[in-house]
Design an enzyme around this catalytic site. Sequence first.
Site, PDB file in Angstrom:
ATOM      1  N   ASP A  20      61.196  22.938  53.598  1.00 54.09           N
ATOM      2  CA  ASP A  20      61.824  22.833  52.253  1.00 54.09           C
ATOM      3  C   ASP A  20      62.565  21.589  52.307  1.00 54.09           C
ATOM      4  O   ASP A  20      63.598  21.701  52.959  1.00 54.09           O
ATOM      5  CB  ASP A  20      61.926  24.309  51.663  1.00 54.09           C
ATOM      6  CG  ASP A  20      61.569  23.807  49.989  1.00 54.09           C
ATOM      7  OD1 ASP A  20      61.482  22.928  49.456  1.00 54.09           O
ATOM      8  OD2 ASP A  20      62.738  24.528  49.202  1.00 54.09           O
ATOM      9  N   ARG A  24      63.896  16.685  47.246  1.00 50.73           N
ATOM     10  CA  ARG A  24      65.582  16.229  47.050  1.00 50.73           C
ATOM     11  C   ARG A  24      65.774  15.361  48.209  1.00 50.73           C
ATOM     12  O   ARG A  24      67.162  14.720  47.660  1.00 50.73           O
ATOM     13  CB  ARG A  24      66.367  17.632  47.265  1.00 50.73           C
ATOM     14  CG  ARG A  24      66.734  18.509  45.726  1.00 50.73           C
ATOM     15  CD  ARG A  24      66.114  19.982  45.964  1.00 50.73           C
ATOM     16  NE  ARG A  24      65.437  20.982  46.608  1.00 50.73           N
ATOM     17  CZ  ARG A  24      66.119  22.081  47.478  1.00 50.73           C
ATOM     18  NH1 ARG A  24      66.423  22.860  47.581  1.00 50.73           N
ATOM     19  NH2 ARG A  24      64.890  22.450  47.918  1.00 50.73           N
ATOM     20  N   TRP A  25      65.862  15.078  49.586  1.00 49.65           N
ATOM     21  CA  TRP A  25      65.683  14.553  50.518  1.00 49.65           C
ATOM     22  C   TRP A  25      65.817  12.715  50.116  1.00 49.65           C
ATOM     23  O   TRP A  25      67.439  11.922  50.057  1.00 49.65           O
ATOM     24  CB  TRP A  25      65.396  14.622  52.184  1.00 49.65           C
ATOM     25  CG  TRP A  25      65.821  14.320  53.036  1.00 49.65           C
ATOM     26  CD1 TRP A  25      66.694  14.102  54.127  1.00 49.65           C
ATOM     27  CD2 TRP A  25      65.292  12.179  53.406  1.00 49.65           C
ATOM     28  NE1 TRP A  25      66.513  13.468  54.751  1.00 49.65           N
ATOM     29  CE2 TRP A  25      65.932  12.069  54.302  1.00 49.65           C
ATOM     30  CE3 TRP A  25      64.078  11.473  52.743  1.00 49.65           C
ATOM     31  CZ2 TRP A  25      65.510  11.224  54.944  1.00 49.65           C
ATOM     32  CZ3 TRP A  25      63.884  10.647  53.143  1.00 49.65           C
ATOM     33  CH2 TRP A  25      64.225   9.925  54.375  1.00 49.65           C
ATOM     34  N   SER A  65      51.532  25.214  49.530  1.00 46.27           N
ATOM     35  CA  SER A  65      51.514  26.405  49.490  1.00 46.27           C
ATOM     36  C   SER A  65      50.487  26.601  48.075  1.00 46.27           C
ATOM     37  O   SER A  65      50.098  25.105  47.416  1.00 46.27           O
ATOM     38  CB  SER A  65      52.729  27.029  48.926  1.00 46.27           C
ATOM     39  OG  SER A  65      53.312  26.447  47.864  1.00 46.27           O
ATOM     40  N   GLU A  67      50.347  27.779  45.648  1.00 48.43           N
ATOM     41  CA  GLU A  67      51.449  27.086  44.399  1.00 48.43           C
ATOM     42  C   GLU A  67      51.250  25.386  43.513  1.00 48.43           C
ATOM     43  O   GLU A  67      51.617  25.303  42.768  1.00 48.43           O
ATOM     44  CB  GLU A  67      52.971  27.225  44.230  1.00 48.43           C
ATOM     45  CG  GLU A  67      52.437  29.415  43.644  1.00 48.43           C
ATOM     46  CD  GLU A  67      52.222  30.231  44.692  1.00 48.43           C
ATOM     47  OE1 GLU A  67      52.363  29.939  45.803  1.00 48.43           O
ATOM     48  OE2 GLU A  67      51.250  30.946  44.544  1.00 48.43           O
ATOM     49  N   ASN A  68      51.604  25.036  45.415  1.00 51.57           N
ATOM     50  CA  ASN A  68      51.272  23.692  45.144  1.00 51.57           C
ATOM     51  C   ASN A  68      50.571  22.132  44.347  1.00 51.57           C
ATOM     52  O   ASN A  68      51.227  21.101  44.041  1.00 51.57           O
ATOM     53  CB  ASN A  68      52.153  22.734  47.031  1.00 51.57           C
ATOM     54  CG  ASN A  68      53.340  23.162  47.540  1.00 51.57           C
ATOM     55  OD1 ASN A  68      53.371  23.843  48.453  1.00 51.57           O
ATOM     56  ND2 ASN A  68      54.563  23.237  46.262  1.00 51.57           N
ATOM     57  N   TRP A  69      49.625  23.566  44.531  1.00 55.14           N
ATOM     58  CA  TRP A  69      48.653  22.899  43.416  1.00 55.14           C
ATOM     59  C   TRP A  69      48.704  22.013  41.965  1.00 55.14           C
ATOM     60  O   TRP A  69      49.129  21.430  41.346  1.00 55.14           O
ATOM     61  CB  TRP A  69      47.519  23.239  43.217  1.00 55.14           C
ATOM     62  CG  TRP A  69      46.303  23.697  44.666  1.00 55.14           C
ATOM     63  CD1 TRP A  69      46.550  24.633  45.250  1.00 55.14           C
ATOM     64  CD2 TRP A  69      45.603  22.635  45.090  1.00 55.14           C
ATOM     65  NE1 TRP A  69      45.010  24.412  46.759  1.00 55.14           N
ATOM     66  CE2 TRP A  69      44.888  22.836  45.903  1.00 55.14           C
ATOM     67  CE3 TRP A  69      45.197  21.102  44.765  1.00 55.14           C
ATOM     68  CZ2 TRP A  69      43.985  22.262  46.676  1.00 55.14           C
ATOM     69  CZ3 TRP A  69      44.075  20.863  45.610  1.00 55.14           C
ATOM     70  CH2 TRP A  69      43.708  20.847  46.817  1.00 55.14           C
ATOM     71  N   ARG A 190      64.289  32.344  49.390  1.00 51.37           N
ATOM     72  CA  ARG A 190      62.884  32.867  48.839  1.00 51.37           C
ATOM     73  C   ARG A 190      61.883  33.047  49.934  1.00 51.37           C
ATOM     74  O   ARG A 190      62.436  31.610  50.903  1.00 51.37           O
ATOM     75  CB  ARG A 190      62.891  32.351  47.407  1.00 51.37           C
ATOM     76  CG  ARG A 190      62.626  31.111  47.179  1.00 51.37           C
ATOM     77  CD  ARG A 190      61.963  31.123  45.546  1.00 51.37           C
ATOM     78  NE  ARG A 190      62.429  29.578  45.234  1.00 51.37           N
ATOM     79  CZ  ARG A 190      62.994  28.976  44.740  1.00 51.37           C
ATOM     80  NH1 ARG A 190      64.573  29.091  43.712  1.00 51.37           N
ATOM     81  NH2 ARG A 190      62.692  27.468  44.621  1.00 51.37           N
TER      82      ARG A 190
HETATM   83  C1  IPE Z   1      57.654  26.521  49.638  1.00 48.42           C
HETATM   84  O1  IPE Z   1      58.072  25.467  49.409  1.00 48.42           O
HETATM   85  C2  IPE Z   1      56.536  25.945  49.700  1.00 48.42           C
HETATM   86  C3  IPE Z   1      56.472  24.441  50.909  1.00 48.42           C
HETATM   87  C4  IPE Z   1      57.505  24.543  51.860  1.00 48.42           C
HETATM   88  C5  IPE Z   1      54.627  24.160  51.904  1.00 48.42           C
HETATM   89  P1  IPE Z   1      58.169  25.206  47.957  1.00 48.42           P
HETATM   90  O2  IPE Z   1      59.680  24.077  47.551  1.00 48.42           O
HETATM   91  O3  IPE Z   1      57.042  25.042  46.629  1.00 48.42           O
HETATM   92  O4  IPE Z   1      58.908  25.816  46.476  1.00 48.42           O
HETATM   93  P2  IPE Z   1      59.185  26.538  45.764  1.00 48.42           P
HETATM   94  O5  IPE Z   1      58.768  26.302  43.903  1.00 48.42           O
HETATM   95  O6  IPE Z   1      61.033  26.117  45.234  1.00 48.42           O
HETATM   96  O7  IPE Z   1      59.140  28.964  45.471  1.00 48.42           O
HETATM   97  C1  IPE Z   2      58.636  21.024  51.133  1.00 46.58           C
HETATM   98  O1  IPE Z   2      59.631  20.087  50.442  1.00 46.58           O
HETATM   99  C2  IPE Z   2      57.153  20.659  50.634  1.00 46.58           C
HETATM  100  C3  IPE Z   2      56.246  20.480  50.391  1.00 46.58           C
HETATM  101  C4  IPE Z   2      56.607  21.638  49.085  1.00 46.58           C
HETATM  102  C5  IPE Z   2      55.187  20.109  50.243  1.00 46.58           C
HETATM  103  P1  IPE Z   2      59.563  19.678  48.982  1.00 46.58           P
HETATM  104  O2  IPE Z   2      58.374  18.986  48.236  1.00 46.58           O
HETATM  105  O3  IPE Z   2      59.382  21.245  48.079  1.00 46.58           O
HETATM  106  O4  IPE Z   2      61.310  19.525  48.423  1.00 46.58           O
HETATM  107  P2  IPE Z   2      62.058  20.535  47.688  1.00 46.58           P
HETATM  108  O5  IPE Z   2      62.159  21.380  46.948  1.00 46.58           O
HETATM  109  O6  IPE Z   2      61.762  19.377  45.929  1.00 46.58           O
HETATM  110  O7  IPE Z   2      63.432  19.305  47.905  1.00 46.58           O
HETATM  111 MG    MG Z   3      61.252  22.958  47.589  1.00 44.82          MG
END
Ligand code: IPE
Ligand code: IPE
Ligand code: MG
Length: 245
Positions: A20, A24-25, A65, A67-69, A190
Amino acid sequence: MPVIRITPQTLPAHVAIIMDGNGRWAEARGQQRAAGHRAGLEATRLAVRFFAEQGVDALTLFAFSSENWGRPQEEVEALFELFVSAIEAELPELVEGGIVLRFIGDRASFPSDLQSRMREAEQASAANDGMCLVVALGYGGRWDVMQAARRWVADGAAESEDPEGTFEDYLSTAGLPDVDLLIRTGGEHRISNFLLWQAAYAELLFIDTFWPDVTAEELKQGLAWYASRQRRFGRVMPREGGGHA
Ligand code: IPE
Ligand code: IPE
Ligand code: MG
């Protein structure tokens, strides 16, 4: 403080990582989130090499994930393109290195070229006997338990002598050991619907570093931290010995 040694006895069999902090990076650099995902791929390469060299049996990486959809379509598409090109670019070296590739998650809604690359990668590496690299794509812990439960019941396995043992055979991680060490980068504390069943007794390590900035040194410190844990599994340990420490 005593120096904690990483030995075969203190090495986790199964490491899982919630990678994760890519977005933000990138945002901190005034770049698009997709640039963060591309930078994250470099860290992923580093982590795979590191844990394979250490000799862990399985490394499971959370890449997308259930939820990432819900992310903007543009970001989801950029991620899928990145997955396709990453599998194409990395597969020869992974196969050469003896890695077994396995994808877990609901892939039915993925673009067909991504589904094909995933299938090809699994087939090309199936005969290997090195570290199992599990990539969780379209994965959710609840999805996993639900899909397992449906098939477990349909097969009548709930009536078997060892229902819990047979249930594990239906999870997407069948055949792999439970997660020993779960690492989450990016500062959140989490699980985000990752390996809910499999990480029931995992040691949880949360680090603030954004995933693209992770170094081998930090991963090594993670293994040393794991080696210092006393794993009790609900029991009482004697004062001396027991656990890892
Ligand atoms: C969890 O990160 C899923 C992956 C790293 C693929 P998210 O960024 O989607 O999780 P939340 O939304 O902060 O819980
Ligand atoms: C995790 O990084 C990668 C995926 C969920 C695909 P994020 O995209 O969630 O990065 P932040 O949490 O927004 O910084
Ligand atoms: Mg994230």
